[in-house]
Write a protein that holds these residues in place. Structure first.
Motif, mmCIF file in Angstrom:
data_model
loop_
_atom_site.group_PDB
_atom_site.id
_atom_site.type_symbol
_atom_site.label_atom_id
_atom_site.label_comp_id
_atom_site.label_asym_id
_atom_site.label_seq_id
_atom_site.Cartn_x
_atom_site.Cartn_y
_atom_site.Cartn_z
ATOM 1 N N ILE A 109 -1.456 -5.316 10.292
ATOM 2 C CA ILE A 109 -1.732 -4.261 9.082
ATOM 3 C C ILE A 109 -2.475 -4.445 8.087
ATOM 4 N N TYR A 110 -2.414 -5.939 7.730
ATOM 5 C CA TYR A 110 -2.561 -6.980 6.589
ATOM 6 C C TYR A 110 -4.279 -6.563 6.827
ATOM 7 N N TYR A 111 -4.389 -7.118 8.234
ATOM 8 C CA TYR A 111 -6.093 -6.694 8.697
ATOM 9 C C TYR A 111 -7.050 -5.796 7.997
ATOM 10 N N CYS A 112 -6.150 -4.535 8.343
ATOM 11 C CA CYS A 112 -7.205 -3.085 8.081
ATOM 12 C C CYS A 112 -6.515 -2.743 6.984
ATOM 13 N N GLU A 113 -5.722 -3.152 5.885
ATOM 14 C CA GLU A 113 -4.969 -2.760 4.646
ATOM 15 C C GLU A 113 -4.852 -3.520 3.896
ATOM 16 N N LYS A 114 -5.156 -4.995 4.071
ATOM 17 C CA LYS A 114 -5.977 -5.850 2.839
ATOM 18 C C LYS A 114 -4.609 -5.847 1.977
ATOM 19 N N THR A 115 -3.172 -4.738 1.786
ATOM 20 C CA THR A 115 -1.838 -4.460 1.563
ATOM 21 C C THR A 115 -0.505 -4.430 2.572
ATOM 22 N N PHE A 116 0.732 -4.188 1.573
ATOM 23 C CA PHE A 116 1.530 -3.839 2.203
ATOM 24 C C PHE A 116 2.853 -2.956 1.734
ATOM 25 N N GLU A 117 1.824 -1.874 0.392
ATOM 26 C CA GLU A 117 1.769 -1.269 -0.420
ATOM 27 C C GLU A 117 2.685 -0.314 0.458
ATOM 28 N N ARG A 118 2.391 0.071 2.010
ATOM 29 C CA ARG A 118 3.089 1.027 2.360
ATOM 30 C C ARG A 118 4.509 0.379 2.891
ATOM 31 N N ILE A 119 5.072 -0.592 3.260
ATOM 32 C CA ILE A 119 6.239 -0.806 3.342
ATOM 33 C C ILE A 119 7.289 -1.189 1.862
ATOM 34 N N LEU A 120 6.678 -1.190 0.746
ATOM 35 C CA LEU A 120 6.542 -1.663 -0.218
ATOM 36 C C LEU A 120 7.431 -0.603 -1.414
ATOM 37 N N VAL A 121 6.754 0.122 -1.539
ATOM 38 C CA VAL A 121 6.701 1.916 -2.485
ATOM 39 C C VAL A 121 7.755 2.543 -2.192
ATOM 40 N N GLY A 122 8.372 2.395 -1.231
ATOM 41 C CA GLY A 122 9.145 3.179 -1.585
ATOM 42 C C GLY A 122 10.852 2.505 -0.837
ATOM 43 N N ALA A 123 10.722 0.997 -1.091
ATOM 44 C CA ALA A 123 11.911 0.070 -1.979
ATOM 45 C C ALA A 123 12.083 0.048 -3.317
ATOM 46 N N ILE A 124 10.636 0.709 -3.639
ATOM 47 C CA ILE A 124 10.433 0.280 -5.242
ATOM 48 C C ILE A 124 10.671 1.638 -6.283
ATOM 49 N N PHE A 125 10.160 2.725 -5.057
ATOM 50 C CA PHE A 125 9.724 3.637 -5.752
ATOM 51 C C PHE A 125 10.905 4.882 -4.993
ATOM 52 N N GLY A 126 12.023 4.889 -3.925
ATOM 53 C CA GLY A 126 12.105 5.599 -3.605
ATOM 54 C C GLY A 126 11.599 6.340 -2.873
ATOM 55 N N THR A 127 11.841 7.478 -2.167
ATOM 56 C CA THR A 127 10.992 7.999 -0.701
ATOM 57 C C THR A 127 9.805 9.543 -1.356
ATOM 58 N N ARG A 128 10.462 9.652 -2.116
ATOM 59 C CA ARG A 128 10.263 11.947 -2.696
ATOM 60 C C ARG A 128 8.602 11.215 -3.443
ATOM 61 N N VAL A 129 8.670 10.047 -4.507
ATOM 62 C CA VAL A 129 7.361 9.565 -5.435
ATOM 63 C C VAL A 129 5.891 9.316 -4.131
ATOM 64 N N THR A 130 6.932 8.494 -3.581
ATOM 65 C CA THR A 130 5.504 7.660 -2.991
ATOM 66 C C THR A 130 4.049 8.733 -2.264
ATOM 67 N N HIS A 131 4.931 9.867 -1.920
ATOM 68 C CA HIS A 131 3.700 10.910 -1.457
ATOM 69 C C HIS A 131 3.477 11.500 -2.292
ATOM 70 N N PHE A 132 3.528 11.424 -4.025
ATOM 71 C CA PHE A 132 2.098 11.819 -4.699
ATOM 72 C C PHE A 132 1.768 10.836 -5.644
ATOM 73 N N LEU A 133 2.353 9.397 -4.874
ATOM 74 C CA LEU A 133 1.714 8.585 -5.640
ATOM 75 C C LEU A 133 0.596 7.826 -4.751
ATOM 76 N N SER A 134 0.596 8.015 -3.412
ATOM 77 C CA SER A 134 -0.630 7.313 -2.595
ATOM 78 C C SER A 134 -0.912 8.510 -1.608
ATOM 79 N N GLY A 135 -0.137 9.572 -0.991
ATOM 80 C CA GLY A 135 -0.728 10.611 -0.791
ATOM 81 C C GLY A 135 0.156 10.392 0.545
ATOM 82 N N TRP A 136 0.788 9.857 0.924
ATOM 83 C CA TRP A 136 1.814 9.884 2.254
ATOM 84 C C TRP A 136 3.161 9.310 1.940
#
Length: 344
Positions: A109-136
């Motif tokens: 995952i890190y080799y391709c993305e250089k981040t782990f934000e797709r694992i992190l942001v759901g825990a920080i913001f919840g599931t609804r906000v991630t779609h508007f912030l990151s597009g997924w």
């Protein structure tokens, strides 16, 4: 069985559209499908479910790596990359305990993305906000499941002693300190503070997330004090009313900070000869409001017990033993909780 699953996996994905896993519900359908395969294989072949899950996850990693190598070691994205998140959900759902496999997944995952934000942001913001912030949308059900998933991957990253090179620093960083690209390269701890999420902040601090300043941002403690210093007393009020979430975040960060001084910016230090400023000098109003105890503001020396906590946690962090190594120490439970930042 291994060859059979590999061939079956390749044939299944060959027939799918490139964008077939772009939607969360499609990824969940795939996870449900493979979960049925795990149950069926374990019953039919009398196999351990963990073994079958391992084999499927390894097939997903193999598929991703082969397609990437055939493209000059550049990820093709689409289904070729999103298959990693199908594997991640399977690892979590079945509590896969093979650290080597989970570590390989995180590395890919890190080799391709250089981040782990797709694992992190759901825990920080919840599931609804991630779609508007990151597009997924998060692959995990709700914020509670996102928190548990983050703990799962944090545990494996610590157990595997995983470190990664980041763009803006020559020093390798651990999983919990990998910058979040969609959030201006901010560290996860700072994003949690900006959002005012003390529960996720506590998890990050327990695993040793950095509380030091860097060239992109001030320290987390400075961030909190700057935000709190923006509040003024309302008409008719004797005291300033601060948001409780920010106060909780402040109390948690203070459990990890031994020094009560901030470094003066380099150009100011050269001109003035002042290399550090105490907290009570920088934020006198917050000290007067008793948001900062004397032992943390520089008015009084920090307690010996607190200094010991900071030093012990530093040693445990260096030895990849935070936070689980605390439970192995031969000390009373109250002291374990104190070292683990669960109490003051």
């Amino acid at each position: 069985m291994e060859v059979l699953i590999d061939c079956y996996f390749d044939k299944l994905f060959e027939e799918m559209d490139r964008s077939c896993l772009a939607s969360r519900y499609k990824r969940r359908e795939m996870v449900d499908y493979f979960s049925d395969v795990i149950n069926s294989c374990s019953r039919a072949e009398n196999l351990d479910k963990q073994d079958v899950c391992e084999r499927i996850v390894m097939s997903a990693l193999r598929y991703h790596n082969i397609t990437m190598m055939e493209n000059g070691h550049v990820c093709l994205l689409g289904k070729f990359h999103n298959v990693l998140y199908v594997a991640a959900k399977l690892c979590f759902d079945w509590n896969l305990n093979n650290n080597e496999i989970v570590s390989r997944l995180l590395n890919d995952i890190y080799y391709c993305e250089k981040t782990f934000e797709r694992i992190l942001v759901g825990a920080i913001f919840g599931t609804r906000v991630t779609h508007f912030l990151s597009g997924w949308k998060s692959d995990f059900e709700d914020r509670e499941e996102n928190l548990r998933a983050l703990l799962y991957f944090l545990h494996h990253a610590t157990l595997g002693k995983l470190e990664y090179r980041c763009t803006f620093t020559p020093v390798k960083r651990r999983f919990i300190d990998i910058p979040m690209e969609s959030y201006g390269q901010a560290l996860p701890l700072r994003v949690a503070i900006q959002h005012g999420a003390p529960d996720i902040l506590l998890i990050m601090l327990r695993y040793g997330a950095s509380v030091e300043p860097d060239r992109l941002a001030p320290s987390p403690l400075e961030m909190l004090l700057n935000k709190l210093s923006e509040y003024d007393a309302q008409p008719g009020q004797d005291r300033i009313v601060y948001p409780e979430q920010l106060l909780l975040c402040l109390r948690l960060v203070l459990r990890t900070v031994s020094s009560a001084f901030f470094k003066t910016p380099g150009h100011i230090a050269e001109q003035s000869g002042v290399f550090s400023v105490s907290i009570y000098e920088q934020y006198p109003t917050l000290v007067e409001q008793k948001l900062l105890p004397p032992e943390r503001s520089g008015l009084s020396p920090p307690e010996l017990r607190h200094l010991c906590r900071c030093r012990i946690r530093e040693t445990l962090f260096e030895n990849w033993a935070l936070p689980h190594g605390i439970r192995e120490l031969q000390i009373p439970e109250s002291l374990r909780n104190y070292l683990d930042l669960l109490r003051d």
